[in-house]
Design an enzyme around this catalytic site. Sequence first.
Site, mmCIF file in Angstrom:
data_model
loop_
_atom_site.group_PDB
_atom_site.id
_atom_site.type_symbol
_atom_site.label_atom_id
_atom_site.label_comp_id
_atom_site.label_asym_id
_atom_site.label_seq_id
_atom_site.Cartn_x
_atom_site.Cartn_y
_atom_site.Cartn_z
ATOM 1 N N GLU A 87 -4.546 2.541 -4.347
ATOM 2 C CA GLU A 87 -3.094 2.502 -4.162
ATOM 3 C C GLU A 87 -2.649 1.160 -3.590
ATOM 4 O O GLU A 87 -1.534 1.048 -3.085
ATOM 5 C CB GLU A 87 -2.651 3.645 -3.235
ATOM 6 C CG GLU A 87 -3.119 3.516 -1.791
ATOM 7 C CD GLU A 87 -4.518 4.083 -1.561
ATOM 8 O OE1 GLU A 87 -4.855 4.376 -0.413
ATOM 9 O OE2 GLU A 87 -5.276 4.247 -2.552
ATOM 10 N N ASN A 93 -2.551 13.148 -4.042
ATOM 11 C CA ASN A 93 -3.681 13.614 -4.845
ATOM 12 C C ASN A 93 -4.136 15.003 -4.411
ATOM 13 O O ASN A 93 -4.398 15.891 -5.239
ATOM 14 C CB ASN A 93 -4.843 12.629 -4.741
ATOM 15 C CG ASN A 93 -4.639 11.408 -5.618
ATOM 16 O OD1 ASN A 93 -3.905 11.471 -6.598
ATOM 17 N ND2 ASN A 93 -5.269 10.308 -5.258
ATOM 18 N N ASP A 146 0.861 -1.183 0.000
ATOM 19 C CA ASP A 146 0.000 0.000 0.000
ATOM 20 C C ASP A 146 0.900 1.238 0.000
ATOM 21 O O ASP A 146 1.877 1.312 0.775
ATOM 22 C CB ASP A 146 -0.906 0.008 1.235
ATOM 23 C CG ASP A 146 -1.921 1.131 1.185
ATOM 24 O OD1 ASP A 146 -3.013 0.911 0.634
ATOM 25 O OD2 ASP A 146 -1.610 2.233 1.695
ATOM 26 N N ASP A 191 -1.468 9.609 -10.385
ATOM 27 C CA ASP A 191 -1.351 8.545 -11.388
ATOM 28 C C ASP A 191 0.107 8.248 -11.704
ATOM 29 O O ASP A 191 0.487 7.087 -11.904
ATOM 30 C CB ASP A 191 -2.091 8.946 -12.659
ATOM 31 C CG ASP A 191 -3.594 8.967 -12.464
ATOM 32 O OD1 ASP A 191 -4.059 8.393 -11.465
ATOM 33 O OD2 ASP A 191 -4.290 9.559 -13.316
#
Length: 596
Positions: free
Chosen positions: A488, A453, A445, A462
């Site tokens: 993620e 973000n 993770d 991304d």
Amino acid sequence: MNNSYWQNGSHRLKWTLIIVLLIAVTAVAGWGIYKLPAPLVDRMLQTDILKQAELWKRRVVLHLENPESTLRTGEIDEHDAEFLASMPEASDVYRFKLFDTAGRVIWSTRPEEVGSMENRAFFRSDVARGLVHYIQEVVPLSEIDGLDLHTDNVQNAIQHNVAEVFMPVTKNGRFLGAVEFYTDISDLRATFITRLRISLAILSGIAVLALCIVSFVTYRTNRFQVRALHKQSAKERDLMAEQIRLAREVRLLGELNEWLQSSRSLDELFDMVSRFMTHILPEAEGSVYVYSNSRDVLDGCASWNAGTHKAHIHPEGCWGLRRGRTYEYGASEIDFVCEHAEPHDGRPYFCFPILAHGETVGLLHLRAHEHKGEAFHGSKKLAQLCAEQISMAIANVQMRDQLHDQSVRDPLTGLFNRRHMTETLRKSITRSQQTGARLSLVAVDVDHFKKFNDTHGHDAGDMVLRAVGSALEQGCDRDEVACRIGGEEFMLILPDNAPEDAVTRAEQIRQAVEAVSVRYGEKSLPRITISVGVSHYPAHGTMPQDLMRAADDALYTAKDKGRNQVQVAGTEAAAAREAKAAPKQVPKAVPPAPAA
């Protein structure tokens, strides 16, 4: 003089053969007229008598006051006995009997037969099972009831043909008994046989006469057409050979198309092409090339009939690919040899660009065998059809591979998706159960991904996911699989790794991700770190969901301990996972307050 003599002798021989044939046909017709009517009439009479016997049985059953009781007990009242006795006078039956289920005669036109048993095997094997049994036999006159033995007809006759029919009586599929009818078919049989013989004699006479006329006319006609037939025979043989060849080619092309459309991979497809082309074009050796993924070279895939193919060729080295159409070496006064055809020995060859959906996907190269140049040039159309079949099959396989790849790949990172991960993990567990191979599952993770973000935008997020996915894919080896299961979160399936080796690999991947530097626009993004959880089969579970849950528990333990580290699943990780989830479950246990 000699020619005339031999021609006359030939004519006499032909006429002799025709006469012998007519005599043979007449003899066969006479034999058929004498022999055939009897079995044909017997077959027709059997069908007719069986229909009548059904009607006779219905009359008997319907007129009995209680047929089921009568057949079971064998007791017949006066009214029924009177009707049964009158039955022969009102039908063609001269004698009949009633049987119970055991085959015992309970009533007969001959009183002395009452109480006797029918011991023949067919009664139990056929009649007792509900099947009709028919017997035709020749009996003396004394066996036929109702005949006047003092008439001239009886005095002249010696034996009669008699039909004996056993009709089962059933109710709701249960056998109650049977009725046996006797009827004299001698006169009817003789009449039918006579009429049939007369008809066959007339037809045979007409057929023999027609045969004589046809033979004569044919003989006369053939005398004038013999020479023409001799001239046409050669052309017809050539035409027949051509039709057989075309039919074979069409059949092979159909089979080739069917097999190619059912191929599951390009390797399987090219193996089919090699085997079929050996039969379709035996006078040529060949090879197939297909564009690589980079589209800068063509890879050699298959060859047949003693042909060879190079590992790679350049599209500029083939005149067929450069000109975008079929190139035939040896058809023009001036020709140029393709680079992939070197070393060249002067034999003619074809280069067919393989097109699919308007795009060139490969090349079909065919070269004639020694001294087969003429046949090779004549097979150009067939070779073109083969190239078209191969092109469509390649396009279908490639499209199927692309669709399959799209269904199991994550479009952002290029890693396998959750669907493929679950299927692969299930197969890996099955393999470990069968072979005892080691298996580990690594859950990954990205730490603080939401901040990427929120701070830098989704495009930067991304880029981070792609960078992590690339690091995970580079860290995989052999049959190891890296997957993005959502957001993620990533997972790695590590087969054939000891537990300590799997932990080491997880730490190496963590360090590799930490060393990644991602630039977004004019600046570099902050350092990327990951938290990693590792579970092992069978220590942490024997089902896919158990291993995934254990790896997730270890992952959450790594996050609780400060992130950017590797944790192995265990009781501590499971307890931490349960403690973290416990407060969220308390409200669900409280029942809602009752309405006021």
